[in-house]
Write a protein that holds these residues in place. Sequence first.
Motif, PDB file in Angstrom:
ATOM      1  N   UNK A 125       0.840  -1.204   0.000  1.00  0.00           N
ATOM      2  CA  UNK A 125       0.000   0.000   0.000  1.00  0.00           C
ATOM      3  C   UNK A 125       0.877   1.256   0.000  1.00  0.00           C
ATOM      4  N   UNK A 126       1.909   1.223   0.838  1.00  0.00           N
ATOM      5  CA  UNK A 126       2.835   2.355   0.855  1.00  0.00           C
ATOM      6  C   UNK A 126       3.506   2.502  -0.517  1.00  0.00           C
ATOM      7  N   UNK A 127       3.900   1.376  -1.107  1.00  0.00           N
ATOM      8  CA  UNK A 127       4.571   1.402  -2.409  1.00  0.00           C
ATOM      9  C   UNK A 127       3.723   2.043  -3.494  1.00  0.00           C
ATOM     10  N   UNK A 128       2.418   1.736  -3.483  1.00  0.00           N
ATOM     11  CA  UNK A 128       1.504   2.345  -4.462  1.00  0.00           C
ATOM     12  C   UNK A 128       1.419   3.853  -4.216  1.00  0.00           C
ATOM     13  N   UNK A 129       1.129   4.229  -2.970  1.00  0.00           N
ATOM     14  CA  UNK A 129       0.932   5.644  -2.635  1.00  0.00           C
ATOM     15  C   UNK A 129       2.199   6.459  -2.894  1.00  0.00           C
ATOM     16  N   UNK A 130       3.347   5.890  -2.539  1.00  0.00           N
ATOM     17  CA  UNK A 130       4.608   6.623  -2.720  1.00  0.00           C
ATOM     18  C   UNK A 130       4.888   6.891  -4.201  1.00  0.00           C
ATOM     19  N   UNK A 131       4.653   5.897  -5.051  1.00  0.00           N
ATOM     20  CA  UNK A 131       4.920   6.089  -6.481  1.00  0.00           C
ATOM     21  C   UNK A 131       3.968   7.103  -7.111  1.00  0.00           C
ATOM     22  N   UNK A 132       2.741   7.129  -6.630  1.00  0.00           N
ATOM     23  CA  UNK A 132       1.770   8.087  -7.173  1.00  0.00           C
ATOM     24  C   UNK A 132       2.087   9.503  -6.686  1.00  0.00           C
ATOM     25  N   UNK A 133       2.594   9.614  -5.453  1.00  0.00           N
ATOM     26  CA  UNK A 133       2.767  10.933  -4.826  1.00  0.00           C
ATOM     27  C   UNK A 133       4.202  11.458  -4.829  1.00  0.00           C
ATOM     28  N   UNK A 134       5.183  10.569  -4.897  1.00  0.00           N
ATOM     29  CA  UNK A 134       6.579  11.032  -4.828  1.00  0.00           C
ATOM     30  C   UNK A 134       6.933  11.645  -3.494  1.00  0.00           C
TER      31      UNK A 134
ATOM     32  N   UNK B 165      -4.696   9.439  -5.417  1.00  0.00           N
ATOM     33  CA  UNK B 165      -5.067  10.310  -6.550  1.00  0.00           C
ATOM     34  C   UNK B 165      -5.621  11.633  -6.026  1.00  0.00           C
ATOM     35  N   UNK B 166      -6.481  11.568  -5.004  1.00  0.00           N
ATOM     36  CA  UNK B 166      -7.042  12.806  -4.418  1.00  0.00           C
ATOM     37  C   UNK B 166      -5.946  13.696  -3.848  1.00  0.00           C
ATOM     38  N   UNK B 167      -5.014  13.080  -3.119  1.00  0.00           N
ATOM     39  CA  UNK B 167      -3.912  13.856  -2.519  1.00  0.00           C
ATOM     40  C   UNK B 167      -3.036  14.450  -3.628  1.00  0.00           C
ATOM     41  N   UNK B 168      -2.787  13.667  -4.688  1.00  0.00           N
ATOM     42  CA  UNK B 168      -1.950  14.147  -5.801  1.00  0.00           C
ATOM     43  C   UNK B 168      -2.576  15.366  -6.473  1.00  0.00           C
ATOM     44  N   UNK B 169      -3.895  15.362  -6.573  1.00  0.00           N
ATOM     45  CA  UNK B 169      -4.569  16.508  -7.205  1.00  0.00           C
ATOM     46  C   UNK B 169      -4.409  17.777  -6.377  1.00  0.00           C
ATOM     47  N   UNK B 170      -4.516  17.653  -5.051  1.00  0.00           N
ATOM     48  CA  UNK B 170      -4.334  18.842  -4.213  1.00  0.00           C
ATOM     49  C   UNK B 170      -2.851  19.208  -4.085  1.00  0.00           C
ATOM     50  N   UNK B 171      -1.966  18.202  -4.169  1.00  0.00           N
ATOM     51  CA  UNK B 171      -0.516  18.468  -4.092  1.00  0.00           C
ATOM     52  C   UNK B 171      -0.054  19.303  -5.280  1.00  0.00           C
ATOM     53  N   UNK B 172      -0.680  19.091  -6.439  1.00  0.00           N
ATOM     54  CA  UNK B 172      -0.328  19.871  -7.634  1.00  0.00           C
ATOM     55  C   UNK B 172      -0.467  21.362  -7.369  1.00  0.00           C
TER      56      UNK B 172
ATOM     57  N   UNK C 210       9.536  12.249 -13.792  1.00  0.00           N
ATOM     58  CA  UNK C 210       8.833  12.246 -15.075  1.00  0.00           C
ATOM     59  C   UNK C 210       7.354  11.886 -14.867  1.00  0.00           C
ATOM     60  N   UNK C 211       7.080  10.967 -13.939  1.00  0.00           N
ATOM     61  CA  UNK C 211       5.690  10.591 -13.649  1.00  0.00           C
ATOM     62  C   UNK C 211       4.854  11.796 -13.218  1.00  0.00           C
ATOM     63  N   UNK C 212       5.512  12.781 -12.589  1.00  0.00           N
ATOM     64  CA  UNK C 212       4.816  14.002 -12.153  1.00  0.00           C
ATOM     65  C   UNK C 212       4.165  14.734 -13.322  1.00  0.00           C
ATOM     66  N   UNK C 213       4.679  14.503 -14.540  1.00  0.00           N
ATOM     67  CA  UNK C 213       4.127  15.191 -15.713  1.00  0.00           C
ATOM     68  C   UNK C 213       2.821  14.569 -16.183  1.00  0.00           C
ATOM     69  N   UNK C 214       2.524  13.369 -15.688  1.00  0.00           N
ATOM     70  CA  UNK C 214       1.260  12.717 -16.024  1.00  0.00           C
ATOM     71  C   UNK C 214       0.177  13.186 -15.057  1.00  0.00           C
ATOM     72  N   UNK C 215      -1.074  13.020 -15.437  1.00  0.00           N
ATOM     73  CA  UNK C 215      -2.153  13.333 -14.501  1.00  0.00           C
ATOM     74  C   UNK C 215      -2.124  12.273 -13.398  1.00  0.00           C
TER      75      UNK C 215
END
Length: 310
Positions: free
Chosen positions: A26-35, A75-82, A120-125
């Motif tokens: 779970x941490x691995x998924x969240x970390x890769x999505x959020x950096x 995904x929700x956190x990534x949207x607000x992190x942007x 580079x992943x940061x450039x994706x939605x």
Amino acid sequence: MHSELCPTTSTLEEAVAVFVQHRTRLFGIAYRVLGSVVEAEDVVQEVWLRWQKTDRSVVISPVAFLSSTTTRLAINVAQSARVRRETYVGPWLPEPIDTSSDPEVGAQRAEALELALLLVLEKLSPTERAAYVLREAFDYGYPEIAEILQLSLVNVRKIVSRARKHLSAEQRESVDTAEHRRLLDAFVSAARTGDVASLEALLAPDAVSLSDGNGIRGAARIPVLGRARVANLATATPRFWREADPRLVDANGRTGMMIYRDGDPATFVTIAASKEGIYKLMWVFNPSKIAAFFDSRSRFAVAQSPADAL
């Protein structure tokens, strides 16, 4: 009275056991999505709270439930992190993570873990990023990803394909881990001695240096481009190296360098390199990101109790 409490206690213990079993994934998924180590930990904590409150008797697959909840929250956190990152001073880099205990951070493959690729992943939605991570790092099938993201199968295939194309256009073929370490060692050695010629020989013609400091003194606020300018920057402040104690660390599945001053960790540096040489230098000066790196070490310690694990 005791017999009435037993089912509740054992049910909670079961919930803890299941959660702890899947926590690294779970941490691995969240970390890769959020950096971000800190944001990923917050997501995992929130997933635990939801798992506790869920009627687990109706959950057919705990790992599917936990993975879905983690992905959607990330995904929700990534949207607000942007939005938050728009106010960040200077380049933003992902938080490095210590991978000495678990080089794959819960993934079936070590995909999408290197700092340069996370950048580079940061450039994706956020949704594209999540789809790519689930497919490439955790080997989820397209139907599973479609269910997690609540999208059609066709749409998910398109998203993953588009993400792959985008990343392959941005990414170069990496050198192996031994060559990566050799180049990083050689770079730090040449920078410490002020050997600009040797530095230039290590760098690709279009090398870029990124310094993440969020406005901290001494961190370049814009990317520095080109072999000569990057080499000059690395030797521009002799005092930086004179007082430095560089130590090798295991970060994001590759060798990184943590630079200490007066016994305290102050700067993290790593590289991305291809057969042309070092094409990206990544410096982390932000104290909170340095602290997050060391905090990440404790995650893999064997939990002695549910409270420790969570």
